[in-house]
Design a protein around this motif. Structure first.
Motif, PDB file in Angstrom:
ATOM      1  N   SER A  86     -17.082  47.933 -57.447  1.00 53.68           N
ATOM      2  CA  SER A  86     -15.615  47.730 -56.804  1.00 53.68           C
ATOM      3  C   SER A  86     -15.928  46.640 -55.609  1.00 53.68           C
ATOM      4  O   SER A  86     -17.010  46.172 -54.979  1.00 53.68           O
ATOM      5  CB  SER A  86     -15.128  49.017 -55.977  1.00 53.68           C
ATOM      6  N   ILE A 117      -7.175  39.103 -53.973  1.00 54.96           N
ATOM      7  CA  ILE A 117      -7.068  40.675 -54.590  1.00 54.96           C
ATOM      8  C   ILE A 117      -7.532  41.664 -53.654  1.00 54.96           C
ATOM      9  O   ILE A 117      -8.770  41.426 -53.217  1.00 54.96           O
ATOM     10  CB  ILE A 117      -7.795  40.488 -55.995  1.00 54.96           C
ATOM     11  N   ASN A 170      -7.817  45.051 -53.596  1.00 52.66           N
ATOM     12  CA  ASN A 170      -8.610  46.007 -54.136  1.00 52.66           C
ATOM     13  C   ASN A 170      -8.963  45.854 -55.439  1.00 52.66           C
ATOM     14  O   ASN A 170      -7.924  45.832 -56.199  1.00 52.66           O
ATOM     15  CB  ASN A 170      -8.242  47.535 -53.568  1.00 52.66           C
ATOM     16  N   ALA A 171     -10.368  45.766 -56.088  1.00 49.91           N
ATOM     17  CA  ALA A 171     -10.403  45.830 -57.550  1.00 49.91           C
ATOM     18  C   ALA A 171     -11.621  46.881 -57.688  1.00 49.91           C
ATOM     19  O   ALA A 171     -12.606  46.877 -56.786  1.00 49.91           O
ATOM     20  CB  ALA A 171     -10.790  44.606 -58.037  1.00 49.91           C
ATOM     21  N   ARG A 172     -11.479  47.680 -58.925  1.00 51.00           N
ATOM     22  CA  ARG A 172     -12.642  48.621 -59.365  1.00 51.00           C
ATOM     23  C   ARG A 172     -12.787  48.415 -60.865  1.00 51.00           C
ATOM     24  O   ARG A 172     -11.903  48.313 -61.398  1.00 51.00           O
ATOM     25  CB  ARG A 172     -12.471  49.780 -58.813  1.00 51.00           C
ATOM     26  N   GLN A 203      -9.087  48.284 -62.691  1.00 52.62           N
ATOM     27  CA  GLN A 203      -8.077  48.354 -61.883  1.00 52.62           C
ATOM     28  C   GLN A 203      -7.965  47.595 -60.592  1.00 52.62           C
ATOM     29  O   GLN A 203      -9.063  47.382 -59.962  1.00 52.62           O
ATOM     30  CB  GLN A 203      -8.145  50.017 -61.023  1.00 52.62           C
ATOM     31  N   PHE A 204      -6.722  46.894 -60.462  1.00 52.54           N
ATOM     32  CA  PHE A 204      -6.648  45.861 -59.227  1.00 52.54           C
ATOM     33  C   PHE A 204      -5.208  46.218 -58.748  1.00 52.54           C
ATOM     34  O   PHE A 204      -3.953  46.502 -59.401  1.00 52.54           O
ATOM     35  CB  PHE A 204      -6.580  44.491 -59.585  1.00 52.54           C
ATOM     36  N   ASN A 205      -5.367  46.707 -57.356  1.00 50.21           N
ATOM     37  CA  ASN A 205      -4.046  47.211 -56.703  1.00 50.21           C
ATOM     38  C   ASN A 205      -3.700  48.396 -57.623  1.00 50.21           C
ATOM     39  O   ASN A 205      -4.560  49.353 -57.726  1.00 50.21           O
ATOM     40  CB  ASN A 205      -3.157  45.970 -56.365  1.00 50.21           C
ATOM     41  N   SER A 258       1.537  44.492 -57.598  1.00 46.67           N
ATOM     42  CA  SER A 258      -0.006  44.288 -57.486  1.00 46.67           C
ATOM     43  C   SER A 258      -0.272  42.930 -57.993  1.00 46.67           C
ATOM     44  O   SER A 258      -1.325  42.764 -57.774  1.00 46.67           O
ATOM     45  CB  SER A 258      -0.347  45.298 -58.530  1.00 46.67           C
ATOM     46  N   PRO A 310      -1.816  39.368 -57.709  1.00 47.98           N
ATOM     47  CA  PRO A 310      -2.508  39.134 -56.576  1.00 47.98           C
ATOM     48  C   PRO A 310      -1.833  37.856 -55.906  1.00 47.98           C
ATOM     49  O   PRO A 310      -1.133  36.932 -56.499  1.00 47.98           O
ATOM     50  CB  PRO A 310      -3.824  38.218 -57.186  1.00 47.98           C
TER      51      PRO A 310
END
Length: 653
Positions: A271, A289, A291-293, A314-316, A351, A353
């Motif tokens: 992440s 971006i 939050n990204a995981r 997953q991003f946002n 979401s 970017p």
């Protein structure tokens, strides 16, 4: 007669005695063995890599400890690759007996590893050469076995206890410098903690790596963050590639590495928080971006490498399942599948970017959608390319537009082209402009010609042509660059009215999404879109719209253009400022242009857009009669009368 217990006890004694004898033997000859290993390494470095490997002092400490001082590797005619003042390590004796090297502890004091490039000379070049045995081998590599072997070797070289002080990693690429100075790195009881100083030509920072690391059980959970305030900046890439990036923190988790049967499984997640990217090929603004995981499950078999579809990106608020595969069983095949489960349209828009979708800021939507993409490319059968894109929507509706108000197309507005980031003169799209021409006053010939050259299925598609996308992808893969686009008139219209001509990832992604919204929400009719297109596109140097173009080239209004003139105008749309190269020095169309005219005419007849009677102008030349004629490179004929008596004759002896 001996009992079973007595036999077992006897065997145990023999095994223990053998191990003790082996250890004593190793202990007795270990100094000689160590010297032999160093000599063998020195020879290999000299022969295979043209490098000098030096160790000032080497000795054993205790049963399994090794102590080295002033260890150096110097490539021939290049800078030192590494030099370490003190190395103290221990080796697992039991693993060594079966031929594996597994470090138990490692202590490094004062040293550096450096990669340099001065001119074209790289001090690491020799180590990038491929093994000759690998180059000559025709056998396919078993990806799972190869990867597991490499991973196991690397993890065995990571000690369970480690203490590093003052070890520098230096990079010097013709003056572009970066230094990562590990002041302290401690791994004890599976807990990792570091103190790192980073310095480049443009910034200096202090970093920290902290977390859990268990190399023997193949597990780790590590966090990477900045000790000082502010984000971590990525070194070197800003100077070398003008690629500026930073982030607040990164987390890397390895949960499982397991080989069962012919398959290797690697599971975990990574992440990142507040990733910022800035590059001219990505976007004009900084892309953020928040939050990204990536929860990953990597699969490797004997003939494939894949990211399993159970993985989640997953991003946002956007979450999807990717599947990527590289297969080599018979042919070389690349596969990509993306599945976005049903989600709210507004969550998707919010979401996106920041900086990558500037024109969507402020946009609001209702309804839900889900999306599936299936892509497959066979390197040996490129024509069998699979490209299926499917979006299912439920009550999807745009309730508020962002920066790009697509309703603008239905009214009057001022259009200004942007060329090389410079705004061009304003062109009013509306009746107040004397050059503005409604669609019903544009020659039907021109409409048919432009649709044939630019977008034959304009009135039937929804903004995109799948087959054109496929052909574009095939050619781009073959040429290994973006050699061919797949633009429809809808895409050209969006690009001209709402976006710029910059070749960035941001612009292309915005173009695709805006075209989809325009075409699938019936915001403007096809006729209106075509009318606006005809009145804004560039048709020559400072020439915009068909009203100006028909006067500039032929001193006519658009309704009076002949078939030949219409075909000419349609053909120069891709490169309107180079129109003069269509003609030769006599002012006639070049042979290549004549062939294009013949091909397009026959094509339009086959498609039923023309009848043989419409081609009555085909035998007539295309002559420029407007201001454009002055820009042609016509060679003036010399009409001076020559007195034959004054001409000197040349004789050949």
């Amino acid at each position: 007669m001996k009992t079973r217990k007595q036999k077992i006890f006897l065997v145990t004694k023999i095994v223990v005695a053998f191990i003790v004898i082996a250890i004593i033997g190793i202990f007795s000859f270990r100094e000689a063995l160590l010297k032999q290993i160093i000599a063998k390494t020195t020879t290999k470095m000299e022969v295979d890599y043209s490098s000098r490997f030096l160790v000032k002092k080497a000795s054993f400490e205790g049963l399994s400890g090794v102590y080295l001082t002033d260890v150096t590797l110097v490539p021939k005619n290049a800078d030192t690759l590494f030099k370490i003042q003190k190395i103290r390590t221990s080796v697992n004796i039991w693993r060594l007996l079966v031929g594996d090297i597994q470090l138990g502890t490692l202590e490094i004091k004062n040293g550096y590893v450096q990669l340099t490039k001065k001119g074209k000379v790289k001090n690491f070049a020799a180590f990038l050469k491929r093994n000759k045995d690998e180059e000559n081998s025709t056998n396919k590599r078993d990806y799972a076995a190869f990867a597991y072997r490499i991973i196991s070797r690397v993890l065995n070289l990571i000690p369970t206890d480690m203490d590093v002080e003052n070890l520098k990693f230096k990079l010097d690429d013709n003056g572009k410098k970066a230094t990562i100075d590990i002041k302290k790195l401690v791994l004890a009881n599976k807990e990792l903690e570091t103190s790192i100083h980073v310095k480049t030509n443009t910034f200096a920072q202090r970093w920290k790596i902290k977390g859990f690391a268990d190399p023997r059980n193949k597990k780790a959970d590590i966090r990477f963050f900045n000790i000082d305030t502010g984000a971590i900046k990525v070194p070197y890439f800003d100077e070398r590639y003008k690629f500026i990036s930073s982030f607040d923190s990164i987390r890397l988790n390895i949960e499982n590495i397991d080989k069962s049967g012919d398959e290797l499984h690697i599971d975990g997640f990574t992440s990142i928080a507040n990733l910022k990217i800035n590059h001219t090929r990505i976007a004009r603004k900084v892309v953020l971006i928040k939050n990204a995981r990536f929860d990953y499950r990597l699969l490797l078999g004997s003939v494939f490498v894949a990211v399993d579809s159970s993985s989640t990106m997953q991003f946002n608020k956007v979450k999807f399942h990717p599947y990527l595969a590289y297969e080599t069983e018979e042919d070389t095949i690349y596969k990509l599948k993306v599945n976005i489960p049903k989600m709210k349209a507004q969550d998707f828009i919010s979401s996106l970017p920041d900086g990558l979708f500037t024109n969507f800021q402020g946009m609001e939507a209702e309804g839900t959608f889900d999306y599936n993409l299936n892509f497959e490319y066979n390197k040996n059968k490129p024509k069998d390319l699979v490209f299926d894109s499917n979006l299912k929507k439920e009550n999807l509706k745009i309730t508020k537009y962002g920066e790009a108000n697509l309703n603008k197309l239905n009214g009057e507005f001022i259009y200004r082209a942007i060329i090389n980031n410079v705004l061009q003169r304003p062109v009013f799209v509306g009746a107040a402009n004397p050059n503005y021409t409604p669609l019903d006053q544009i020659s039907p010939y021109l409409q048919k010609c432009v649709l044939t050259t630019e977008d034959p299925s304009f009135f039937s598609h929804r903004g995109f042509i799948n087959e054109a996308f496929k052909q574009s992808i095939i050619k781009n893969i073959k040429t290994k660059k973006f050699a061919r686009g797949a633009s429809t008139i809808s895409m050209q219209l969006i690009k001209n009215v709402f976006l710029t001509r910059e070749k960035t990832l941001s612009r292309k992604l915005e173009e695709i999404l805006l075209v989809y919204i325009l075409e699938n929400n019936r915001i403007a009719s096809k006729e209106r879109m075509l009318e606006v297109y005809f009145n804004i596109i560039e048709w020559g140097p400072n020439v915009y719209g068909i009203g100006e173009a028909s006067q500039f080239y032929f001193q006519k209004i658009p309704s009076d253009l002949t078939f030949n003139e219409c075909l000419y105008l349609a053909r120069i749309i891709p490169s309107p400022k180079k129109f003069m190269y269509q003609f030769n020095e006599e002012g006639n169309l070049r042979e290549s242009a004549v062939q294009q005219v013949s091909f397009l005419t026959d094509l339009m007849i086959r498609r039923g857009l023309l009848t043989p009677d419409d081609t009555v102008f085909k035998s007539q030349p295309t002559v420029l009669t407007g201001p454009a004629k002055s820009l042609l490179r016509i060679k003036v004929k010399d009409t001076t009368v020559v007195d034959s008596l004054l001409v000197k004759e040349e004789f050949e002896f």
